[in-house]
Design an enzyme around this catalytic site. Sequence first.
Site, PDB file in Angstrom:
ATOM      1  N   CYS A 130       0.833  -1.282   0.036  1.00  0.00           N
ATOM      2  CA  CYS A 130      -0.002  -0.044   0.007  1.00  0.00           C
ATOM      3  C   CYS A 130       0.824   1.297  -0.057  1.00  0.00           C
ATOM      4  CB  CYS A 130      -0.827  -0.074   1.320  1.00  0.00           C
ATOM      5  SG  CYS A 130       0.100  -0.062   2.647  1.00  0.00           S
ATOM      6  N   CYS A 159       3.204   1.632   2.793  1.00  0.00           N
ATOM      7  CA  CYS A 159       4.674   0.718   2.627  1.00  0.00           C
ATOM      8  C   CYS A 159       5.482   1.839   1.800  1.00  0.00           C
ATOM      9  CB  CYS A 159       4.323  -0.402   1.977  1.00  0.00           C
ATOM     10  SG  CYS A 159       3.065  -1.480   2.617  1.00  0.00           S
ATOM     11  N   ASP A 194      -0.404 -31.317  -0.521  1.00  0.00           N
ATOM     12  CA  ASP A 194       0.709 -31.315   0.589  1.00  0.00           C
ATOM     13  C   ASP A 194      -0.265 -31.030   1.560  1.00  0.00           C
ATOM     14  OD1 ASP A 194       3.194 -31.080   1.828  1.00  0.00           O
ATOM     15  OD2 ASP A 194       2.898 -28.912   2.010  1.00  0.00           O
ATOM     16  N   ASP A 209       3.113 -25.699  -0.808  1.00  0.00           N
ATOM     17  CA  ASP A 209       3.496 -24.514  -0.332  1.00  0.00           C
ATOM     18  C   ASP A 209       5.044 -24.404  -0.137  1.00  0.00           C
ATOM     19  OD1 ASP A 209       3.483 -26.089   2.048  1.00  0.00           O
ATOM     20  OD2 ASP A 209       3.461 -24.247   3.257  1.00  0.00           O
TER      21      ASP A 209
END
Lengths: 52, 709
Positions: free
Chosen positions: B25, B28, B427, B604
């Site tokens: 954003c 940031c 997973d 992941d």
Amino acid sequence: MTGIGFLLPIALGLGLLGLGAFFWSVKSGQFEDLDGAAMRVLIDEEDSVDGD
Amino acid sequence: MNAHASIAGSATLEASLFAVEGMRCAACIARIERGLVEVPGIRSARVNLSARRVRVEHDPAISEDSILEAFRQVGFDAHPFASDSVADNRSSESRKLVLALAVSGFAAMNIMLLSVSVWSGAVGTTRDLFHWISALIAVPAVAYSGRPFFESALAAIRKRRTNMDVPISIGVIVTVAMSLYETATGGEHAYFDGAVMLLFFLLAGRFLDSVMRARAEDSVAALLRRVPSEATVLIGGKQVRRRVEMLLPGDLLFVAAGERIAADGTVLEGSSDVDRAHITGESLPERIAPGANVLAGTINLSRPLTLRATAVGNQTAIADIARLMEQASGSKSLYVRIADRAARLYAPAVHSLAAMTFLGWMLAGAGVHQSLLIAVAVLIITCPCALGLAVPIAQVVTAGALMKRGILVKEGSALERLATADIALLDKTGTATLGRLDASDLPVKAGERAILAALARASRHPLARSVTCAMEGVEAAKGDRIDEVPGLGVEGYFAGRRWRFGRPDWVGSKRDGGTTAAAFGPADGSIRLIHFADALRPDAQRAMAELDGLGVLPQLISGDQVDVVQKVAGLMGIQWRARVTPAEKTELVIEQQRSGHHVLMVGDGLNDGPALKAADVAMAPAAASDVGQMAADIVFFGDSLDAISRAVRAARRMMRVVKQNFALAIGYNVLAVPLAIAGHVTPLIAALAMSGSSILVVANALRLRSAAK
């Protein structure tokens, strides 16, 4: 018929001008960070950051 | 950072690129750009939010590490970024395409204006003049904008293959050549407008496609960043800092608490907890003692360790995974996109049709010139203008619809591959489960909560972090001498009383809950056990049933223990396999592909990387390690596994629309081709047919805006 002699170069010239402007804007990186540009308007101006 | 640059001092600045995670954003951007310049030596920082990169201009004397530290100070994880990476090539490809698109758009508009006057009845010198001006615009425009097609067609022909670009290139070049000849000889019909408009429409499709692909980034480089660049080696009892490349198997390494381990090794001295989340995807830290094996890239959490290196550099497990990923990515590139498959059928059909038309008219007694004109008209009419748009526009609209639902599609062809998937391998940790430790049995009394919050905040241990997250909003109590005891926990004095939070036996609990429990209590009072669990994603069972209903068979594969995997799979209601290593996961994927299945891999962790690459199509949750995210074609946000079935449904709907689009485009040709063969096609009819079919195809694809429901 003489009208065409003026109008055609003018029309083409204007078109080329637009094209040239677009080339310039791409080359100078104005399309590099579209998301960032949308966000930057939200940053407060007071102590603005000196960008590029 | 060389000597002469630093002598010049602050006058010469060096610019470095950093890849930064978690920028979202305006706040940031402001934090990074304002925070970094306050560090001495850094002149300016410029965020590129689209590319998630920051360009830092700094004094050459300042080290890379101190810039990374400056990023950490403002709250962001940064990695040095090599500018010659794949991602950069891709974005320059988009840039070339957008310039080509602009040129062809300009040319198409102007030539069309001139053509309108020709069509409305200009004859003689006026027509010739307009044809000449059109030629003057069209020839350079085609030479410039047509390059992406010509280059790709040439490359395909060299490999003795054909793709969509071959008929396009032949069509465009023949059309322009024929129109030039007509112009020079004062002929009636010139097709410059058709040729340039064709390029314009096709470039629009090509540009959309490349914008999607530019998001995909190189994943392997990110993997090796997990290994630190230096390590502390013990030589004759002395600690020496060495670069990782100089390590040898058999070296004694000293690893401080909080440091990343630089090589695979066996622990000689010390016991500690090791965070393996980035390597195995396991969210719980592993407790290790002398004799245990540790992997490079894992983080030593609590106490200093001495270990003997067993594998260094490219022999480590992490380097193995990197190699596996590089090998595995080959299978995906073998996939032939549907547009190219269509071209393999389409191109020969069209070219033989044009050739037969030419022969037919020759036999019927028309001259070479006349027959050639008609054959070229056939080529123009059949040029796969709408075919070139049919696929990318459908993919872009579908990806846009999915993005609104928190599903990011990194590459257009991922949706094509997803549509055919019939097996989904999931997973466990971080994919079937949320991949974070949720604390339960936290104290309820306000006083105790405040003390626990104060203690948990003082530690970086994953369990303490989890408690801190769970206690957000609780005001921490004021205490004295709050201290972390490595490997055991945190203690502190509150109102004169000693409180501890940490290992159950250390705090004084009689029960030991293993690594999944921590105890909290005063020195002389009742002690509370806090349990931690990695919760299953909500609605997992329903999502799996739905996936099964779509004809995609879900299966759980995990490197974890049999009983844990069995329990999770039972809750999800699907088949399972436990204790599968990263290499076995990849083999499993390839095995299924051999038996004719199309595999969707959902994972992941770093350890899923090779399998994600090997699978026909891969998805990863947004909370995945950055390697997992980059190896995947599709990334989904949010806690629910619904995203998988939603993406599958959207991909299948997209494929239906793509096929409809093919039918529409070819149907259009079927109507127009007899006219062309009969010799009745004028430039006006060609222009109408071309833009008409393109608009029809685009309009049909826009229906996909609701594809992600």
